[in-house]
Every structure is written in C-alpha cells, then in structure tokens.
Design an enzyme around this catalytic site. Sequence first.
Site, mmCIF file in Angstrom:
data_model
loop_
_atom_site.group_PDB
_atom_site.id
_atom_site.type_symbol
_atom_site.label_atom_id
_atom_site.label_comp_id
_atom_site.label_asym_id
_atom_site.label_seq_id
_atom_site.Cartn_x
_atom_site.Cartn_y
_atom_site.Cartn_z
ATOM 1 N N ASP A 1 -2.662 19.648 -14.351
ATOM 2 C CA ASP A 1 -3.056 18.355 -14.919
ATOM 3 C C ASP A 1 -2.514 18.329 -16.353
ATOM 4 O O ASP A 1 -3.001 19.062 -17.219
ATOM 5 C CB ASP A 1 -4.587 18.226 -14.891
ATOM 6 N N LYS B 1 -4.644 7.310 -19.692
ATOM 7 C CA LYS B 1 -4.811 7.833 -21.054
ATOM 8 C C LYS B 1 -3.529 7.582 -21.871
ATOM 9 O O LYS B 1 -3.199 6.445 -22.108
ATOM 10 C CB LYS B 1 -5.171 9.313 -20.980
ATOM 11 N N ARG C 1 0.847 -1.205 0.000
ATOM 12 C CA ARG C 1 0.000 0.000 0.000
ATOM 13 C C ARG C 1 0.878 1.249 0.000
ATOM 14 O O ARG C 1 0.498 2.287 -0.504
ATOM 15 C CB ARG C 1 -0.965 0.016 1.198
ATOM 16 N N TYR D 1 -11.393 18.900 -16.024
ATOM 17 C CA TYR D 1 -11.961 17.568 -16.246
ATOM 18 C C TYR D 1 -13.219 17.396 -15.370
ATOM 19 O O TYR D 1 -13.260 17.898 -14.235
ATOM 20 C CB TYR D 1 -10.887 16.525 -15.891
HETATM 21 C C1 PLP Z 1 -9.350 10.916 -17.577
HETATM 22 C C2 PLP Z 1 -8.839 12.171 -16.972
HETATM 23 C C3 PLP Z 1 -8.725 12.308 -15.583
HETATM 24 C C4 PLP Z 1 -9.153 11.216 -14.626
HETATM 25 O O1 PLP Z 1 -8.384 10.081 -14.756
HETATM 26 P P1 PLP Z 1 -8.903 8.589 -14.354
HETATM 27 O O2 PLP Z 1 -7.708 7.753 -14.566
HETATM 28 O O3 PLP Z 1 -10.052 8.288 -15.249
HETATM 29 O O4 PLP Z 1 -9.343 8.666 -12.933
HETATM 30 C C5 PLP Z 1 -8.220 13.499 -15.096
HETATM 31 N N1 PLP Z 1 -7.861 14.504 -15.911
HETATM 32 C C6 PLP Z 1 -7.967 14.419 -17.244
HETATM 33 C C7 PLP Z 1 -7.565 15.574 -18.096
HETATM 34 C C8 PLP Z 1 -8.466 13.258 -17.835
HETATM 35 O O5 PLP Z 1 -8.581 13.178 -19.160
#
Ligand code: PLP
Length: 405
Positions: free
Chosen positions: A184, A209, A59, A112
């Site tokens: 982000d 992604k 963890r 997001y």
């Molecule tokens: C998909 C996404 C997230 C969230 O990510 P998860 O892995 O689905 O929790 C956050 N920010 C952006 C820009 C995203 O495209």
Amino acid sequence: MDLSEQNKGTASVWAGETESFANGAVTSPVVKSVAFAYHDLDDWYEVATGKADGHIYSRNTNPTVHVLEEKIRILESAEAATSFATGMGAISNTLFALLGPGKRVVSIKDTYGGTSRLFLDFLPSYQIDVRLCETGNHEAMEAEMAKGCDLVYLETPTNPTLKVVDIKRLSAAAHQVGAVVVVDNTFATPINQNPLKLGADLVLHSATKFLGGHSDAMGGLLCGKKELVEKVFRFREINGASLQADPAYLIARGMKTLELRIERQNASALKIARFLKAHPKISDVFYPGLETHPGHEIAAAQMSGFGGVMSFALNGDYEDVKTFLTSLRFVHLAASLGSVSTLAGPPRTTSHVELTTEQRAQLGIPESLIRYSVGIENVEDLIGDLSQALAALEPVFQDEKIGLS
Ligand SMILES: *Cc1c(COP(=O)(O)O)cnc(C)c1O
C-alpha cells in the site's frame, strides 16, 4: 507515445492523454456512457472476447477511467493497472482475488484501519491464516514467511506513527518462499517511492488521498505484474466495485499536479517536523525525514522524499489536544489526508477510533497524538499557526513555569 522513460512530472500530465480526443479537446472527456455501441457484430465480438481494444460496459472498462489507470501504470513503472471505487475496494478485491481457504498471509500490525479489519475479522472466516508481526521487526516477518506464505502485505510509512519497513529486504524474503508481495503506497505516493522497483509484485493506492489531492473524489488503484492485475480485474468486474468516470476524471486531473504538490508537501512537512521537534510543548514527533526517527535510514534508502504526513504528541493530555486543535486556523479537523488543505485529527477519533486506550498504547499511539497532513499552504503561515495554537496551551513543565516567572 512511450512515456515510461519520461520524468514523473511529465508522465503525470501526459500519460493516457497522448492520443487526440474528439473535437480536438485537449483534456480527456468524461465519458458517462454505461454501454458502448457497435455497428459491426464481428467487431463487437472481438472486443468482448478481449482480442481487440475497446469498451463494452462501464463496470468492466471505461475510456475516462482508462486514462487514470494509464497515469498510475506509468508513474509506478508497472506492466498493468486497474481501478476501484475506493482504496478499500482495491485492497479487499486484491486480497479476496488472490487468496482462498488454506492460504497464509504475513503482514504488519500497523496497517490502515480498514485493512486491519479485513485481516482480523473477514479473512479468517474464509480459513485464511493471517499473521501480523510487530511493524519494523523484519526478523519476525522473515521467520513467519519461512513457515510458508502465499502473500506478504506491506504498508510504509504507516498510519499514524509513520513506521517504516524495508520493501527490498522483505520482498526478497517473500520471493524465496514464492509469496506475492503487495504494498500500500498511499502515504508515499509514486513521486516519493516506487515499490515495484524495490521488488514488490503489486502496488495499491487510495487515490482518495494524495493522487486526487483535493478531497473531492474517492478511488482506488492497483498496478504491477500483468498476470496478477488481470486476476484481480476479473474479480472486480464481477464484484462490481468499479470506479465511475466522474471521480476518475477528478483524480486524473489532480494527478497532473501531483509532482508539484508532493515536492511542496515534502519540503513543508520536513520544515514543520523540525520546528515541532524543537518545541518544548511537543514530546514526540513521528516523521521519517527526521534523523532521529527509527526508520530514517531505511526511508532515506527507499524513498526520494518523506511525504506530507506526520504525527506528534503534545506534552499534555487529551484536554490539551482539544485546546490545541481548536486553536488552529489553517486546518480542517477531519479524517483523511493528502489534500491541498491541511488536515489534522487525533487517531483516537479517526484511524484508531475502534481501539481502546490500552490497544492504542500497545501500538505506540499516545492519547495526546495528533496526525497532521500538510497541505500546500505557505509553510510560514502553517508554522505561525502551529506556534500560536501551542502558545494557547498552559505551560507544562515546572521548570518552564519557573523560567517564565
Ligand atoms: C485512506 C486509506 C485507505 C483506504 O482508502 P479509501 O479510499 O478511504 O477506501 C487505505 N490505505 C491507506 C494507507 C489509507 O490512508
């Protein structure tokens, strides 16, 4: 071996994997063990108290997960990195670890969807003041920061209309009032944009992604200033949103081809955006690589490529969106983005499903908008596919009908 001076394509392959593995294995093993045993209680104590390197319990840290953390740390030129079960795990742990009652956040309206929910529903119930400014209105953000601010949260390019904000300018303004800057960087990836080099303190990614890149593993990553990353790590250890070894392996494996994929996706997306821009059945194309995009100049200054995601609006209504999307052959109609295969969908059913038509209009999201995440397929095949799906639509302009008759 120090990889920080290497090119990104080299660092993606080697970071975290320069030491030899057991049996001479040339790739990191998937270490599924929950706990790590010690023969010597003094050694155990040294590791448990952080005085020596090693692992105690998965963890907290795990050798396979560590390989992935090293890859993002090197690619983003960060002091430290840590990981989470999902991208939202990275975002929520970062915000909850760094904020508390009485703190003030300045961000943008176009974050997001999940991040917006944190800002609008969850943080306010902990007496955290959140100010969301018009995305791209830098003066408004600077004015809000000047009133006092603990954390500035940025995302660029944004989802789904690819708006761009100036990381360097907003980081400088944030630091004047002592705020921490979090970016982000999911859409850009570390190949196209390095927010820490532009002044940000922390960078986070949904590794689900582009980093993983194959739509088969979920994960989140955070990197940046050591002191801040450690604070978030301490919270995540207890919060428990830890990344497992199996997805960490898949994401690290995906990252070995990150530069190859992103170079291809950058080039294909630009070509496709130009094709769509010139097409009579398309009313708008949102892609920061187009000179006509309002954020193009800032994007050109802070990004080395414009990414694999774009959105475009059809000259038509939602019925046309249905006809067009279901006529495409080389696309999964699905949420998510950044995969080897092309993915598309309307914000109406994906990122902004919870909003009303009016709320979407306020964010500049027309009902006929389609988000299109370009995969690594051959670009001529993708353009051919878009072309035949557009041909399936009824002519929309009166003069175009005359022209055809
Ligand atoms: C998909 C996404 C997230 C969230 O990510 P998860 O892995 O689905 O929790 C956050 N920010 C952006 C820009 C995203 O495209």
